[in-house]
Design an enzyme around this catalytic site. Sequence first.
Site, PDB file in Angstrom:
ATOM      1  N   ASN A 212      -6.512  -4.058  -5.724  1.00 53.37           N
ATOM      2  CA  ASN A 212      -6.475  -5.494  -5.479  1.00 53.37           C
ATOM      3  C   ASN A 212      -6.090  -6.200  -6.771  1.00 53.37           C
ATOM      4  O   ASN A 212      -6.816  -6.129  -7.769  1.00 53.37           O
ATOM      5  CB  ASN A 212      -7.834  -5.988  -4.979  1.00 53.37           C
ATOM      6  CG  ASN A 212      -8.150  -5.455  -3.597  1.00 53.37           C
ATOM      7  OD1 ASN A 212      -7.323  -5.521  -2.699  1.00 53.37           O
ATOM      8  ND2 ASN A 212      -9.332  -4.906  -3.417  1.00 53.37           N
TER       9      ASN A 212
ATOM     10  N   GLU B 242      -6.746   1.563  -2.612  1.00 57.04           N
ATOM     11  CA  GLU B 242      -5.812   0.473  -2.887  1.00 57.04           C
ATOM     12  C   GLU B 242      -6.212  -0.198  -4.193  1.00 57.04           C
ATOM     13  O   GLU B 242      -7.305   0.031  -4.720  1.00 57.04           O
ATOM     14  CB  GLU B 242      -5.828  -0.567  -1.758  1.00 57.04           C
ATOM     15  CG  GLU B 242      -7.164  -1.267  -1.585  1.00 57.04           C
ATOM     16  CD  GLU B 242      -7.160  -2.256  -0.423  1.00 57.04           C
ATOM     17  OE1 GLU B 242      -6.115  -2.369   0.254  1.00 57.04           O
ATOM     18  OE2 GLU B 242      -8.177  -2.916  -0.208  1.00 57.04           O
TER      19      GLU B 242
ATOM     20  N   GLU C 225      -9.815   0.546  -5.785  1.00 61.35           N
ATOM     21  CA  GLU C 225     -10.798   0.986  -4.800  1.00 61.35           C
ATOM     22  C   GLU C 225     -10.604   2.466  -4.472  1.00 61.35           C
ATOM     23  O   GLU C 225      -9.473   2.935  -4.316  1.00 61.35           O
ATOM     24  CB  GLU C 225     -10.686   0.143  -3.530  1.00 61.35           C
ATOM     25  CG  GLU C 225     -10.933  -1.346  -3.779  1.00 61.35           C
ATOM     26  CD  GLU C 225     -11.054  -2.139  -2.499  1.00 61.35           C
ATOM     27  OE1 GLU C 225     -10.746  -1.585  -1.422  1.00 61.35           O
ATOM     28  OE2 GLU C 225     -11.453  -3.315  -2.563  1.00 61.35           O
TER      29      GLU C 225
ATOM     30  N   GLU D  14      -2.809   6.718   7.460  1.00 59.33           N
ATOM     31  CA  GLU D  14      -3.268   7.811   6.609  1.00 59.33           C
ATOM     32  C   GLU D  14      -4.521   8.429   7.208  1.00 59.33           C
ATOM     33  O   GLU D  14      -5.145   7.863   8.119  1.00 59.33           O
ATOM     34  CB  GLU D  14      -3.548   7.314   5.186  1.00 59.33           C
ATOM     35  CG  GLU D  14      -4.620   6.262   5.079  1.00 59.33           C
ATOM     36  CD  GLU D  14      -4.699   5.633   3.698  1.00 59.33           C
ATOM     37  OE1 GLU D  14      -3.728   5.757   2.925  1.00 59.33           O
ATOM     38  OE2 GLU D  14      -5.725   5.001   3.394  1.00 59.33           O
TER      39      GLU D  14
ATOM     40  N   ARG E  79      -6.202  -9.076  -8.061  1.00 59.03           N
ATOM     41  CA  ARG E  79      -6.824 -10.401  -8.096  1.00 59.03           C
ATOM     42  C   ARG E  79      -8.281 -10.257  -8.475  1.00 59.03           C
ATOM     43  O   ARG E  79      -8.776  -9.142  -8.644  1.00 59.03           O
ATOM     44  CB  ARG E  79      -6.730 -11.052  -6.717  1.00 59.03           C
ATOM     45  CG  ARG E  79      -7.298 -10.154  -5.605  1.00 59.03           C
ATOM     46  CD  ARG E  79      -7.453 -10.852  -4.292  1.00 59.03           C
ATOM     47  NE  ARG E  79      -7.709  -9.958  -3.177  1.00 59.03           N
ATOM     48  CZ  ARG E  79      -8.868  -9.400  -2.872  1.00 59.03           C
ATOM     49  NH1 ARG E  79      -9.931  -9.630  -3.646  1.00 59.03           N
ATOM     50  NH2 ARG E  79      -9.016  -8.620  -1.821  1.00 59.03           N
TER      51      ARG E  79
ATOM     52  N   PHE F 160     -22.881  -6.987  14.636  1.00 57.17           N
ATOM     53  CA  PHE F 160     -23.252  -7.098  13.227  1.00 57.17           C
ATOM     54  C   PHE F 160     -22.724  -8.376  12.573  1.00 57.17           C
ATOM     55  O   PHE F 160     -22.734  -8.505  11.363  1.00 57.17           O
ATOM     56  CB  PHE F 160     -22.787  -5.877  12.425  1.00 57.17           C
ATOM     57  CG  PHE F 160     -23.417  -4.593  12.874  1.00 57.17           C
ATOM     58  CD1 PHE F 160     -24.766  -4.366  12.695  1.00 57.17           C
ATOM     59  CD2 PHE F 160     -22.661  -3.612  13.498  1.00 57.17           C
ATOM     60  CE1 PHE F 160     -25.360  -3.191  13.121  1.00 57.17           C
ATOM     61  CE2 PHE F 160     -23.239  -2.428  13.928  1.00 57.17           C
ATOM     62  CZ  PHE F 160     -24.592  -2.225  13.742  1.00 57.17           C
TER      63      PHE F 160
ATOM     64  N   LYS G 220       0.811  -1.214   0.000  1.00 54.57           N
ATOM     65  CA  LYS G 220       0.000   0.000   0.000  1.00 54.57           C
ATOM     66  C   LYS G 220       0.850   1.272   0.000  1.00 54.57           C
ATOM     67  O   LYS G 220       0.407   2.315  -0.476  1.00 54.57           O
ATOM     68  CB  LYS G 220      -0.954  -0.014   1.195  1.00 54.57           C
ATOM     69  CG  LYS G 220      -2.064  -1.045   1.066  1.00 54.57           C
ATOM     70  CD  LYS G 220      -3.016  -0.983   2.229  1.00 54.57           C
ATOM     71  CE  LYS G 220      -4.235  -1.858   1.979  1.00 54.57           C
ATOM     72  NZ  LYS G 220      -3.890  -3.264   1.829  1.00 54.57           N
TER      73      LYS G 220
ATOM     74  N   ASN H 215     -14.978  -3.067   8.396  1.00 53.24           N
ATOM     75  CA  ASN H 215     -14.257  -2.818   7.149  1.00 53.24           C
ATOM     76  C   ASN H 215     -14.381  -3.965   6.140  1.00 53.24           C
ATOM     77  O   ASN H 215     -13.606  -4.033   5.190  1.00 53.24           O
ATOM     78  CB  ASN H 215     -12.768  -2.533   7.420  1.00 53.24           C
ATOM     79  CG  ASN H 215     -12.575  -1.285   8.254  1.00 53.24           C
ATOM     80  OD1 ASN H 215     -13.113  -0.230   7.939  1.00 53.24           O
ATOM     81  ND2 ASN H 215     -11.829  -1.395   9.342  1.00 53.24           N
TER      82      ASN H 215
END
Length: 707
Positions: free
Chosen positions: A330, A328, A315, A240, A332, A388, A156, A275
């Site tokens: 990904n 970021e 993203e 960040e 894949r 949740f 990242k 997340n």
Amino acid sequence: MAVYRSIAGLQRLLHAHVCLRPSCGVVICRYSTVYDRNEKTFDKILIANRGEIACRVIKTCKKMNIKTVAVYSDVDSSAVHVKMADEAVCVGPAPTSQSYLNMDAIMTAIQQTGAQAVHPGYGFLSENKEFARRLAEVGVTFIGPDTHAIQAMGDKIESKLIAKAAKVSTIPGFDGVVKDTEEAVRIAAEIGYPVMIKASAGGGGKGMRIAWNEEETREGFRFSSQEAASSFGDDRLLIEKFIDNPRHIEIQVLADKHGNALWLNERECSIQRRNQKVVEEAPSTFLDPQTRRAMGEQAVSLAKAVKYCSAGTVEFLVDSQKNFYFLEMNTRLQVEHPITECITGLDLVQQMIRIAKGYELQHKQSDIPINGWAIESRVYAEDPYRSFGLPSIGRLSQYQEPLDLADVRVDSGIQEGSDISIYYDPMISKLVTHGNTREEALKKMENALDNYVIRGVTHNIPLLREIIVNPRFVSGDISTKFLPEVYPDGFKGHVLTTGERCELVATTAALYIAAQLRSQKFLGDLRVSIVPPETKCWELIVELDKGVHMVGVSRSGNDYTVEIDGEKVDVSGEWNLASALLPITVNGKYRTLQCLLRTASGEITLQYLGTSYKLRVLSKLEASLGKHMPEKVPEDTSNILRSPMPGSVVAVSVKPGDRVAEGQEICVIEAMKMQNSMTAAKAATVKSVHCKAGDTVGDGDLLVELE
């Protein structure tokens, strides 16, 4: 030592999920892609993964006339992906570090089976540059980007620097590795709270914490580094600025080895817990064509900057003013890729295989459509009433996917009898619906969730159904804070309106009478019955949530009229009590309920509007005698700490005799790769400790006693 066995011929589950069923006139979500079985790609592909994504890859390989090899751990020997593949190889015991992350065992499996290529799916080794490098060394194709792109985008810190150079909008933060806790505190203070602490090599919400002050920064740094090391073998972290109340929107990209790259529109992934995404949709209700194009072009620019060649996802966080920031990339196939496939008609697995073989993309940017709307619900073996979704384990005693419904797709890797264990992600399936409009797709999702039968484990369907009918979600007013904002005190299930309560009580009363009448019949009995004529009217007491309802029930065939508090409710249906589903009509409205429990004492548990409700039906005599029954005294939990989920004990921070303060950490439980800190509910002295680091604990197991 890898164990090899051939299982050619066990293909019975192959086309269970994505197919066309002309015999029943039901169209299931499918691709518009044309598969050329004569196009030369690979003879045999090994899928270095498990569960639903392994099954998903195998399906496309079959359509492309490619043989498949599955890998599995000891506990997965009877898994669906093992049965679907042409061959299967055991790569070790249950822990991921000894099986699905065991590169040596997987390399041995490749050598044994002669696989020419490897599809890594998502998670595990899918973004591991060392694995891709080792495959290249032995001439085996990695179906994904090259090691340079994996390294550049998987880190990242490096990816953020590359994104800046490619003129991609980025989030303000520290462009480097955070060395220790003290440096984390200093950097967080310089950036300004709140901050996001996250694993440099991570993804999927693991190794990620939000900190609002110094104390949370210290705690977050510790847990994030431990989770990162456990999940990715890399404990480096970055910090960040945390963009408060954003949307999480991602762009699917596709790039070949000839310099061509496309963006395949966006996916809205803002509904999250811890997340991790819960409900996704494509397209987003928030983006206008100009913002969509700008995000797509920046995503393609980033892909070209690292010479990316495969399917990938960029993203972004998007604020209320439609400013977007790179989060970021990904490198894949993304979990939620099916909704992109639904609105574009492309098979992304097929595209990845063709690109890996060296073919050029078949499409141009102008060819990419937005065809209707697609919704994906991630169905998990989790208890949605606890944070949740805390993991649940067990065996699927009954399992029935709603594949008889139109425009429904289910990507799963389990079947009736499958075990959900503590070793792997608790996902049961990805439930996808597609419609011409968002409203149509949501209605189909609502119906699909009502018709999805899952028994044996706790699942999150109650939460999923509440999300998709919530007025805020329906209007598109969402952000990554949707769940805590809509349910500030935690998810409690569906709150019944007065009318819905009457419907539920009436249905329960009718079901009770239908069951009583069935129990009086003897099939095949030719003798003359001496039982008095069948009763047509009944007076009952129905208990629901400490409320008591006196009801009158009258019957005519399969139709019941139930009078509740002066209101009449008409209920009709086939009343097939052997079926998992209970389709009925209540006052002219069609409903699908599920009867989860029915006992001789009148206890009935119904799944209604997604939520399970416990009711009790009594005769007047039974109700009058009930007041003489003693009430069960609930357990006093103020002095004990029980495990809220099945998992393993990572650390125990106390010993008998220790004095603990309210909120102090007592132990850490890891479940499905997520670490959870167990804290003291009050200031007390530790009386006894019933666990130690390395222990496996079940839901409700006693951990520590206080006094």
